[in-house]
Design a protein around this motif. Structure first.
Motif, PDB file in Angstrom:
ATOM      1  N   ALA A   1      50.848  96.166  21.881  1.00  0.00           N
ATOM      2  CA  ALA A   1      49.633  96.574  21.176  1.00  0.00           C
ATOM      3  C   ALA A   1      49.960  97.124  19.793  1.00  0.00           C
ATOM      4  CB  ALA A   1      48.863  97.608  21.977  1.00  0.00           C
TER       5      ALA A   1
ATOM      6  N   VAL B   1      51.154  99.826  18.802  1.00  0.00           N
ATOM      7  CA  VAL B   1      50.904 101.253  18.592  1.00  0.00           C
ATOM      8  C   VAL B   1      51.794 102.045  19.543  1.00  0.00           C
ATOM      9  CG1 VAL B   1      48.539 101.038  17.756  1.00  0.00           C
ATOM     10  CG2 VAL B   1      48.957 101.211  20.215  1.00  0.00           C
TER      11      VAL B   1
ATOM     12  N   GLN C   1      48.775 106.670  20.863  1.00  0.00           N
ATOM     13  CA  GLN C   1      47.671 105.939  20.247  1.00  0.00           C
ATOM     14  C   GLN C   1      47.110 104.883  21.210  1.00  0.00           C
ATOM     15  OE1 GLN C   1      45.947 106.317  17.427  1.00  0.00           O
ATOM     16  NE2 GLN C   1      47.115 108.161  16.941  1.00  0.00           N
ATOM     17  N   TYR C   2      47.961 104.330  22.033  1.00  0.00           N
ATOM     18  CA  TYR C   2      47.497 103.361  23.039  1.00  0.00           C
ATOM     19  C   TYR C   2      46.504 104.030  23.987  1.00  0.00           C
ATOM     20  CZ  TYR C   2      47.760  99.718  26.621  1.00  0.00           C
ATOM     21  OH  TYR C   2      47.457  98.727  27.538  1.00  0.00           O
TER      22      TYR C   2
ATOM     23  N   ALA D   1      43.106 104.041  22.759  1.00  0.00           N
ATOM     24  CA  ALA D   1      42.470 102.725  22.785  1.00  0.00           C
ATOM     25  C   ALA D   1      41.971 102.350  24.167  1.00  0.00           C
ATOM     26  CB  ALA D   1      43.450 101.662  22.279  1.00  0.00           C
TER      27      ALA D   1
ATOM     28  N   PRO E   1      46.272  94.509  19.596  1.00  0.00           N
ATOM     29  CA  PRO E   1      45.413  95.700  19.459  1.00  0.00           C
ATOM     30  C   PRO E   1      43.931  95.415  19.296  1.00  0.00           C
ATOM     31  CG  PRO E   1      46.749  95.368  17.483  1.00  0.00           C
ATOM     32  CD  PRO E   1      47.290  94.455  18.528  1.00  0.00           C
TER      33      PRO E   1
ATOM     34  N   SER F   1      47.236 105.189  13.238  1.00  0.00           N
ATOM     35  CA  SER F   1      46.235 105.251  14.301  1.00  0.00           C
ATOM     36  C   SER F   1      45.897 103.851  14.773  1.00  0.00           C
ATOM     37  CB  SER F   1      44.963 105.936  13.790  1.00  0.00           C
ATOM     38  OG  SER F   1      44.287 105.088  12.870  1.00  0.00           O
ATOM     39  N   VAL F   2      45.353 103.766  15.974  1.00  0.00           N
ATOM     40  CA  VAL F   2      45.010 102.456  16.527  1.00  0.00           C
ATOM     41  C   VAL F   2      43.955 101.767  15.677  1.00  0.00           C
ATOM     42  CG1 VAL F   2      43.266 103.395  18.127  1.00  0.00           C
ATOM     43  CG2 VAL F   2      44.410 101.228  18.649  1.00  0.00           C
TER      44      VAL F   2
END
Length: 549
Positions: A77, A79, A83-84, A87, A266, A492-493
């Motif tokens: 992803a 990140v 941060q994941y 999400a 992502p 950031s995501v």
């Protein structure tokens, strides 16, 4: 305290939280019942006429257990773990079984320590598996090596749930001592056995392998279940197996199926979710919604022996999803151990990422020249053919280079000068190139383009940090820096999604098929354990024969 929970379950003490007037998805009894769910100290008390310090009328919404991703590489992803979490938690995921195989191939123990530490700053429950194949095969040249002795040390040093996917099938069946030392060091071992059948599969199972996420046909899944495997139905970006594998699910074997994403980019994570997308797709295909929730919530917890988790039941962790629709596309609230962590698509927590200084500046190559990548077309040399929606690639022969693209895999850690080259069918790039330091699983540089000059320009633009670069007419038109190991961003995501979407749009200008999925497939063209032909840093590799062509 246990006393408080029991007294609250009896109704003698108010619950912390009561979700009232919901349709409770009871995965243990395969039914939906109307009622209230009470929570105390992060534990589900049960259903009934409870009073709570906080009472929320969900007004007929579905109350489901939190979703579990049974196998995921967070790094895909792009990140960090914290941060994941921001999400996936708004999409209902409360627990993941993560294999940090990607960062381990880049930075070894430093990479593993970073992932573990970074994950602590979010409420997402992350169970890490210790990568078993660093590198993936003896033919790979990764940034680090984790052998059998180090495997034993790391399993004692860190709180790993078990051993990650054992991709070295030939090493298992050939009784390679170092591979067997890894197998004997762990009680739980993830599998990776694409298209392995018959007696070979018997032998692989006898190595202690518990599951597999690489099935591509229903028949393959059924055989593996009969040999003792749990099957994780994968629906990611590059590999989409759900529609086919759900054909194998029936009331008798459903206990052995769970959902996973494995690798997902992502923007798709944000747009459609991960496990919630699996539920939605299964329901739309006509499968029983409660079966879908059982696969999404409970079965992984049983498979990994996670304890009382994955169901709306007394004494279970209060990991709860409130969704307006049975498809899980209208998730209103997400609770982790009774704490509201997401509402109406937004994470309600902040994260502070771990220090990245030990996992940066991982690209170590000399300047690449066009002649380093050039390869004249030869109709007698094999071409790798891509298959849409699959990580499986074929070897074909073509009469001309029309419709083909040139591809290279460049070792990026030790300045070995290794460069594998071949032509690829299925991605016709015009006057440009795409280069990235995402190249499963060693994560050397993968570059594909119309010609070697554009390819060299793309590779040189990656810099020391790495990332993804798109070049047109020898000029960079999009770049995404991935400072954490060359595979994840510190940002950031939301920022990562924005940057990656620009990469995808730029890729589309080079080829009509230059999609998000194509970028994922480019990242897997170097994975020497997925049939049938792949490109390593020393040339085309025959996965079935386990040797370079």
């Amino acid at each position: 305290m246990l006393k408080d929970i029991i007294q609250s379950a009896l109704g003698n003490v108010k619950a912390d939280l009561v979700l009232k007037n919901g349709k409770i998805i009871d995965v243990l009894n395969h039914r939906i019942v109307e009622g209230n769910v009470a929570v105390k100290d992060g534990v589900i008390l049960g259903t009934g006429d409870y009073e709570g310090e906080r009472e929320i009328d969900v007004k007929g919404a579905y109350i489901a257990p939190g979703f579990v991703d049974s196998h995921v590489h967070i790094e895909s992803a792009m990140v960090t773990p914290s941060q994941y979490a921001k999400a996936v938690m708004p999409k209902g995921v409360t627990t993941v079984i993560a294999d940090p195989h990607e960062i381990a191939n880049v930075k070894g123990e430093d990479g593993l320590a970073f992932m573990i530490e970074d994950s602590k700053s979010s409420p997402l429950e992350v169970h890490f598996m210790l990568p078993s194949c660093v590198p993936a095969t003896p033919f790979d040249h990764a940034g680090c090596v984790i052998d059998g002795e180090m495997t034993e040390e790391l399993l004692k040093k860190y709180d790993f749930l078990g051993l990650g996917e054992m991709m070295n099938y030939p090493g298992v069946t050939a009784c390679v001592p170092d591979v067997h030392k890894k197998l004997e060091s762990a009680e739980y071992i993830d599998g990776h056995a694409p298209m392995i059948r018959g007696m070979g599969l018997n032998a692989y199972a006898c190595g202690g392998i518990k599951n597999d996420h690489e099935c591509s046909t229903a028949d393959e899944a059924l055989e593996k279940i009969s040999k003792g495997f749990d099957i994780f139905v994968r629906e990611g970006t590059g590999a989409k197996n759900l529609e086919e594998l759900m054909k194998a699910v029936n009331p008798y074997n459903m206990r052995h199926f769970a959902f996973c994403t494995d690798d997902k980019h992502p923007a798709e994570v944000i747009r459609e979710g991960t496990i919630s997308h699996c539920i939605d797709k299964a329901v739309k295909l006509g499968y029983d919604p409660i079966d879908a929730y059982t696969m999404a919530c409970y079965n992984s917890c049983v498979s990994y022996n996670l304890g009382r988790k994955g169901a709306i039941a007394s004494g279970f962790d209060a990991d709860i999803v409130v969704t307006r629709d049975i498809n899980a596309t209208q998730i209103e609230q997400v609770y982790k151990k009774g704490v509201l962590v997401a509402e109406k698509g937004k994470a309600l927590f902040e994260v502070k990422g771990a220090d990245t200084s030990k996992v940066e500046n991982t690209v170590n190559i000399d300047e690449i020249k066009a002649e380093d990548l050039y390869m004249p077309f030869d109709k007698n040399k094999m071409v790798i053919s891509l298959n849409e929606g699959s990580l499986i690639t074929d070897g074909v022969y073509c009469e001309s280079e029309e419709g083909l693209s040139l591809c290279a895999n460049i070792e990026r850690y030790h300045k070995t000068g290794n460069i594998g080259r071949c032509y690829v069918k299925g991605l016709d790039i015009a006057n440009g190139a795409i280069a990235q330091t995402i190249g499963h699983d060693s994560h050397n540089i993968s570059v594909i383009g119309s010609d070697s000059e554009n390819m060299a320009a793309a590779v040189n633009a990656l810099g020391k940090q790495g990332g993804i670069v798109v070049v047109s007419d020898k000029k960079v038109i999009a770049k995404m820096e991935l400072a954490v190991g060359g595979i994840m961003s510190e940002k950031s995501v939301e920022e990562v999604v924005s940057e990656h979407e620009k990469i995808v749009e730029a890729a589309k200008t080079l080829s009509p098929s230059g999609s998000n999925e194509t970028l994922m497939i480019l990242g897997f063209i170097s994975l020497l354990v997925i049939p049938h032909f792949k490109l390593g840093d020393k040339g085309v590799f025959d996965v079935d024969k386990f040797e370079y062509v």
